[in-house]
Design a protein around this motif. Structure first.
Motif, PDB file in Angstrom:
ATOM      1  N   ILE A 114       9.626  -0.926   7.060  1.00 24.79           N
ATOM      2  CA  ILE A 114       9.709  -1.611   5.771  1.00 24.79           C
ATOM      3  C   ILE A 114       8.779  -2.821   5.751  1.00 24.79           C
ATOM      4  CG2 ILE A 114      11.222  -3.070   4.354  1.00 24.79           C
ATOM      5  CD1 ILE A 114      13.442  -1.069   4.880  1.00 24.79           C
ATOM      6  N   ASN A 115       8.759  -3.576   6.829  1.00 22.30           N
ATOM      7  CA  ASN A 115       7.902  -4.757   6.872  1.00 22.30           C
ATOM      8  C   ASN A 115       6.421  -4.396   6.943  1.00 22.30           C
ATOM      9  OD1 ASN A 115       9.818  -6.871   6.641  1.00 22.30           O
ATOM     10  ND2 ASN A 115      10.503  -6.387   8.705  1.00 22.30           N
ATOM     11  N   ILE A 116       6.062  -3.341   7.635  1.00 26.87           N
ATOM     12  CA  ILE A 116       4.670  -2.881   7.639  1.00 26.87           C
ATOM     13  C   ILE A 116       4.278  -2.435   6.229  1.00 26.87           C
ATOM     14  CG2 ILE A 116       3.108  -1.060   8.462  1.00 26.87           C
ATOM     15  CD1 ILE A 116       3.570  -3.319  10.469  1.00 26.87           C
ATOM     16  N   GLY A 117       5.177  -1.741   5.555  1.00 32.16           N
ATOM     17  CA  GLY A 117       4.919  -1.343   4.167  1.00 32.16           C
ATOM     18  C   GLY A 117       4.739  -2.545   3.258  1.00 32.16           C
ATOM     19  N   ALA A 118       5.557  -3.578   3.455  1.00 32.15           N
ATOM     20  CA  ALA A 118       5.412  -4.801   2.652  1.00 32.15           C
ATOM     21  C   ALA A 118       4.086  -5.491   2.950  1.00 32.15           C
ATOM     22  CB  ALA A 118       6.580  -5.741   2.924  1.00 32.15           C
ATOM     23  N   LEU A 119       3.680  -5.500   4.202  1.00 35.32           N
ATOM     24  CA  LEU A 119       2.388  -6.089   4.580  1.00 35.32           C
ATOM     25  C   LEU A 119       1.236  -5.340   3.920  1.00 35.32           C
ATOM     26  CD1 LEU A 119       0.716  -8.072   6.318  1.00 35.32           C
ATOM     27  CD2 LEU A 119       0.775  -6.328   8.122  1.00 35.32           C
ATOM     28  N   ILE A 120       1.273  -4.025   3.990  1.00 36.56           N
ATOM     29  CA  ILE A 120       0.220  -3.220   3.362  1.00 36.56           C
ATOM     30  C   ILE A 120       0.245  -3.396   1.844  1.00 36.56           C
ATOM     31  CG2 ILE A 120      -0.526  -0.835   2.902  1.00 36.56           C
ATOM     32  CD1 ILE A 120       0.405  -0.185   5.784  1.00 36.56           C
ATOM     33  N   GLY A 121       1.468  -3.402   1.270  1.00 39.97           N
ATOM     34  CA  GLY A 121       1.601  -3.561  -0.173  1.00 39.97           C
ATOM     35  C   GLY A 121       1.108  -4.904  -0.679  1.00 39.97           C
ATOM     36  N   VAL A 126      -2.985  -4.838  -2.919  1.00 35.91           N
ATOM     37  CA  VAL A 126      -3.412  -5.885  -3.845  1.00 35.91           C
ATOM     38  C   VAL A 126      -4.940  -5.940  -3.886  1.00 35.91           C
ATOM     39  CG1 VAL A 126      -3.448  -8.375  -4.260  1.00 35.91           C
ATOM     40  CG2 VAL A 126      -1.309  -7.239  -3.672  1.00 35.91           C
ATOM     41  N   TRP A 127      -5.580  -5.796  -2.724  1.00 34.95           N
ATOM     42  CA  TRP A 127      -7.040  -5.759  -2.691  1.00 34.95           C
ATOM     43  C   TRP A 127      -7.555  -4.575  -3.509  1.00 34.95           C
ATOM     44  CZ3 TRP A 127     -10.822  -2.379  -1.390  1.00 34.95           C
ATOM     45  CH2 TRP A 127     -12.118  -2.884  -1.329  1.00 34.95           C
TER      46      TRP A 127
END
Length: 160
Positions: A114-121, A126-127
């Motif tokens: 979940i945290n890796i997904g939030a980091l990527i998201g 965003v980029w």
């Protein structure tokens, strides 16, 4: 975000009282990806009708219908999340020591993911949204989730 965190209580209730785990996951994942949720959010960012008209780069105004479409898609994603998140721990039995360790490992990997997904998201997507386009920023996770749901149905196609 708050709705996403409260909806697993609803999903767990629906699974326990009415549908069972498999059918809850199956129906809520369809809501999440196909029926409304992510697909509708992607369409609202890419199709002219539901996408707000922009007069300049930072001067965009949504109509009531466009805002409604956006909020319906966001709350559908929250509803879909509620049907997916409550399951995982119930596959482990607390009475066996090995299963206790597997349960702990499951939650470690679950929250890590979940945290890796939030980091990527919050970075890569965003980029993509800012440099390539919002339709790609929403389309890529929609495609990834659709593939995941497809694998779920393929893997569990023999379940009644």
């Amino acid at each position: 975000m708050g709705t996403c965190y409260i909806m697993p209580f609803f999903g767990a209730f629906v699974a326990d009282a009415f549908l069972g785990r498999y059918y809850t996951i199956a129906r809520f994942s369809i809501i999440y990806v196909i029926i409304q949720g992510m697909a509708l959010l992607t369409l609202s960012a890419s199709v002219t009708g539901p996408r707000p008209a922009c007069h300049r780069k930072d001067d965009c105004h949504a109509t009531t219908v466009q805002s409604t479409v956006c909020f319906i898609s966001l709350y559908s994603i929250a509803l879909g999340t509620g049907g997916l998140k409550p399951f995982g721990a119930d596959q482990f039995e607390e009475v066996h020591e090995v299963e206790k360790k597997h349960k702990s490992s499951f939650f470690n990997w679950f929250y890590f993911s979940i945290n890796i997904g939030a980091l990527i998201g919050s970075s890569v997507l965003v980029w993509v949204q800012m440099n390539i386009g919002w339709e790609w920023g929403f389309g890529l996770p929609t495609l990834a989730m659709a593939i995941a749901v497809g694998f779920f149905f393929l893997r569990h196609s023999s379940v009644p």
